[in-house]
Design a protein around this motif. Structure first.
Motif, PDB file in Angstrom:
ATOM      1  N   ARG A 393       0.827  -1.211   0.000  1.00 57.87           N
ATOM      2  CA  ARG A 393       0.000   0.000   0.000  1.00 57.87           C
ATOM      3  C   ARG A 393       0.858   1.256   0.000  1.00 57.87           C
ATOM      4  O   ARG A 393       0.452   2.297   0.499  1.00 57.87           O
ATOM      5  CB  ARG A 393      -0.933  -0.029   1.213  1.00 57.87           C
ATOM      6  CG  ARG A 393      -1.872  -1.216   1.156  1.00 57.87           C
ATOM      7  CD  ARG A 393      -2.659  -1.417   2.426  1.00 57.87           C
ATOM      8  NE  ARG A 393      -3.673  -0.398   2.627  1.00 57.87           N
ATOM      9  CZ  ARG A 393      -4.781  -0.582   3.339  1.00 57.87           C
ATOM     10  NH1 ARG A 393      -5.031  -1.753   3.876  1.00 57.87           N
ATOM     11  NH2 ARG A 393      -5.633   0.398   3.504  1.00 57.87           N
ATOM     12  N   MET A 396      -0.788   4.098  -1.735  1.00 61.99           N
ATOM     13  CA  MET A 396      -1.838   4.700  -0.930  1.00 61.99           C
ATOM     14  C   MET A 396      -1.248   5.620   0.126  1.00 61.99           C
ATOM     15  O   MET A 396      -1.756   6.721   0.386  1.00 61.99           O
ATOM     16  CB  MET A 396      -2.678   3.616  -0.259  1.00 61.99           C
ATOM     17  CG  MET A 396      -3.879   4.155   0.505  1.00 61.99           C
ATOM     18  SD  MET A 396      -4.759   2.908   1.458  1.00 61.99           S
ATOM     19  CE  MET A 396      -3.633   2.679   2.828  1.00 61.99           C
ATOM     20  N   THR A 450     -11.663   2.162   2.096  1.00 61.08           N
ATOM     21  CA  THR A 450     -11.178   2.639   0.799  1.00 61.08           C
ATOM     22  C   THR A 450     -11.129   4.159   0.752  1.00 61.08           C
ATOM     23  O   THR A 450     -11.822   4.842   1.508  1.00 61.08           O
ATOM     24  CB  THR A 450     -12.088   2.133  -0.324  1.00 61.08           C
ATOM     25  OG1 THR A 450     -13.444   2.560  -0.075  1.00 61.08           O
ATOM     26  CG2 THR A 450     -12.061   0.611  -0.396  1.00 61.08           C
ATOM     27  N   ARG A 451     -10.278   4.690  -0.159  1.00 60.07           N
ATOM     28  CA  ARG A 451     -10.131   6.131  -0.385  1.00 60.07           C
ATOM     29  C   ARG A 451      -9.896   6.856   0.939  1.00 60.07           C
ATOM     30  O   ARG A 451     -10.596   7.810   1.286  1.00 60.07           O
ATOM     31  CB  ARG A 451     -11.349   6.697  -1.094  1.00 60.07           C
ATOM     32  CG  ARG A 451     -11.486   6.209  -2.532  1.00 60.07           C
ATOM     33  CD  ARG A 451     -12.708   6.808  -3.219  1.00 60.07           C
ATOM     34  NE  ARG A 451     -12.718   8.266  -3.176  1.00 60.07           N
ATOM     35  CZ  ARG A 451     -12.020   9.060  -3.993  1.00 60.07           C
ATOM     36  NH1 ARG A 451     -11.216   8.531  -4.922  1.00 60.07           N
ATOM     37  NH2 ARG A 451     -12.103  10.385  -3.896  1.00 60.07           N
TER      38      ARG A 451
END
Length: 531
Positions: A393, A396, A450-451
């Motif tokens: 990730r 992210m 998410t997001r």
């Protein structure tokens, strides 16, 4: 006188006459018996029986005496080759002598078995349950494998025991340490008799009594990166194949990182055990990629040091998700008087090794060790098994860090300050720590994974001000404990209503969300001591 008459036919006899008459009768009876043929035969039989019995008993006595003399003559004199042992209070042989003879017998059997003098049918019978589970091809791969175990404490000893009992034929043991009295609460095979002996030889000696055919290489040394080529060389002093697997059961962070880095760089399969100390919940022990390991201080530190070497994932680890907290075991501090004596580092067994005591529940290292051995066995045999994949990730985290940077710049501009060149005191590792370990990878508002984004929870009381510091470097006064995790959409609304309009979170959110944020912030304060 004239009136008396005497009968001459029955004259009266005196007592003496009667006595003589009885003796004469007895003598005549004895004479008749002695001259009797039957009496002579009976007397001859009795005398013969007595004579024969005397000869038999006399012969037995002579034979016993000769046997005793021969037995005494066969006993060798006491010397180095034939030492004497003190008898017990009950007159029995010393149990120490029996134990020593048993160990000698086991060692002799192991030497012969390791040279091939052991029936293969017996080995297959002993390992029949493993063979039927792994199927013949997998079983053969396991039997032909070579595994190196580095660290023979609680985790390493249990792992080695499971590997040997399951069929691994060649095992190299690497550990510098000796068995201590305090280590018996978690060691797999050590006994009181092993205290003070090297762990590598203790494990080998005890397991030879179970699996005498297993071949061992015992290296009583410290793992060092500059010695890696020698310590992880091929079998039989480098002439054979390299290890099929390396087990990292080291509890020293620097040595652990060096070993994992060496194996990663040389394409040697390795699995690492994270910290079993201060853990108590078996249900929270998992096998996964090192990038996915959370709630584990040893894993966190190891992971960060590996990242500095460019290694972010690809190493399977056994770790626990159990969180430290109030009332649970913690690393014990050194007594104050030890600090007064001088340098506390000198208390360590070796330089850079921990000196403080790590509380360990004896069951947990065994669980970690068997989890490691289970993974190695299945992977070598090619048996289907799943491992938690790395999160990967990084992108992210970069996105969250970029959004947080933009938020701080917007807030600075909203107060009329120049935000160009503004720096924030947050790194990508901090982002991963907050998102994964503090907020569990979910929004505190909706629980969505998410997001995600990080944002300030409250507007600063003194407003958004830039700290120029002594070098005129523009820096935000942001602190990690001020941040919470939300989705990007939730963070945009939060910025408008709370950070710009100045509403307190208690007005915008319900009680459950407020309490969740407070719990997460309290946990972060607990985590901070382990970072």
């Amino acid at each position: 006188m004239e009136g008396r008459r005497f009968d001459s036919r029955s004259p009266s006899k005196s007592p003496k006459c009667r006595q003589r008459s009885g003796s004469d009768n007895m003598s005549s009876w004895l004479d008749r018996q002695l001259s009797s043929h039957q009496f002579q035969l009976a007397a001859t039989a009795v005398v013969s029986g007595i004579t024969v019995a005397g000869l038999i008993y006399g012969g037995q006595a002579i034979r016993r005496k000769v046997a005793v003399e021969e037995l005494k003559a066969s006993i060798p004199p006491l010397d180095e080759e034939h030492p004497g042992q003190r008898l017990t209070d009950f007159g029995a042989a010393s149990p120490v002598a029996s134990a020593a003879k048993e160990e000698e017998r086991v060692a002799g059997l192991a030497r012969r078995a390791q040279q091939g003098d052991y029936d293969s049918e017996l080995i297959n019978e002993q390992l029949t349950r493993t063979a039927s589970f792994l199927t013949p091809p997998g079983y053969e791969r396991l039997r032909a494998s070579f595994v190196a175990v580095v660290g023979l404490g609680g985790v390493g000893s249990h792992c080695t025991s499971a590997l040997a009992r399951s069929g691994v034929s060649r095992i190299r043991l690497i550990d510098f340490d000796q068995v201590t009295l305090s280590s018996l609460n978690r060691h797999a095979v050590a006994t009181l008799a092993d205290v003070g002996t090297p762990k590598v030889h203790c494990v080998r000696k005890r397991l030879e009594a179970v699996v005498p055919w297993v071949q061992w290489e015992c290296l009583n040394v410290v793992w060092r990166e500059d010695q890696g080529e020698r310590l992880l060389a091929g079998w039989d002093k480098g002439r054979g194949s390299s290890p099929d697997y390396v087990v990292d059961a080291i509890d020293n962070i620097d040595s652990k990182v060096e070993l994992l880095k060496y194996c990663h760089q040389h394409d040697i399969k390795v699995i690492s055990s994270m910290g079993a100390g201060c853990k108590s919940d078996p249900a929270r022990v998992f096998v996964g990629d090192i990038s996915a390991s959370i709630e584990d201080p040893l894993s966190r530190t190891t992971r960060r040091k590996l990242r500095m070497s460019g290694i972010r994932e690809g190493i399977p680890v056994v770790y626990s998700t159990e969180k430290p907290g109030p009332g649970k075991a913690q690393l014990l501090p050194l007594p104050e008087d030890e600090f007064l004596k001088g340098k506390v580092n000198e208390l360590s067994v070796l330089p850079d090794f921990r000196a403080r005591i790590l509380p360990v529940l004896g069951t947990m290292p065994a669980i970690f060790g068997y989890a490691v051995a289970n993974f190695v066995i299945l992977d070598i045999a090619g048996y289907p098994h799943e491992v938690g994949a790395g999160k990967s990730r990084e992108k992210m985290y970069d996105s969250i860090l970029s959004c947080l940077q933009g938020l701080e710049e917007r807030l600075a501009r909203s107060t009329g300050q120049d935000s160009q060149g503004l720096k924030i005191p947050v790194t990508k590792d901090d982002i991963g720590y907050l998102v994964e370990e503090v907020f569990r990878g979910k929004s505190v508002v909706s629980g969505l994974p998410t997001r995600l984004a990080l944002t300030r929870w409250r507007a600063p009381k003194d407003g958004f001000r830039i700290d120029y510091g002594w070098s005129e470097q523009k820096c935000s006064k942001l602190r990690l404990e001020e941040l919470v995790c939300m989705t990007k959409e939730e963070a945009a609304i939060h910025e408008k209503e709370v950070l710009r309009e100045g509403k307190p979170p208690e007005v915008v959110y319900d009680v459950d969300i407020i309490q969740l944020v407070e719990r997460r912030r309290e946990e972060e304060l607990q985590f901070r001591r382990y970072r």
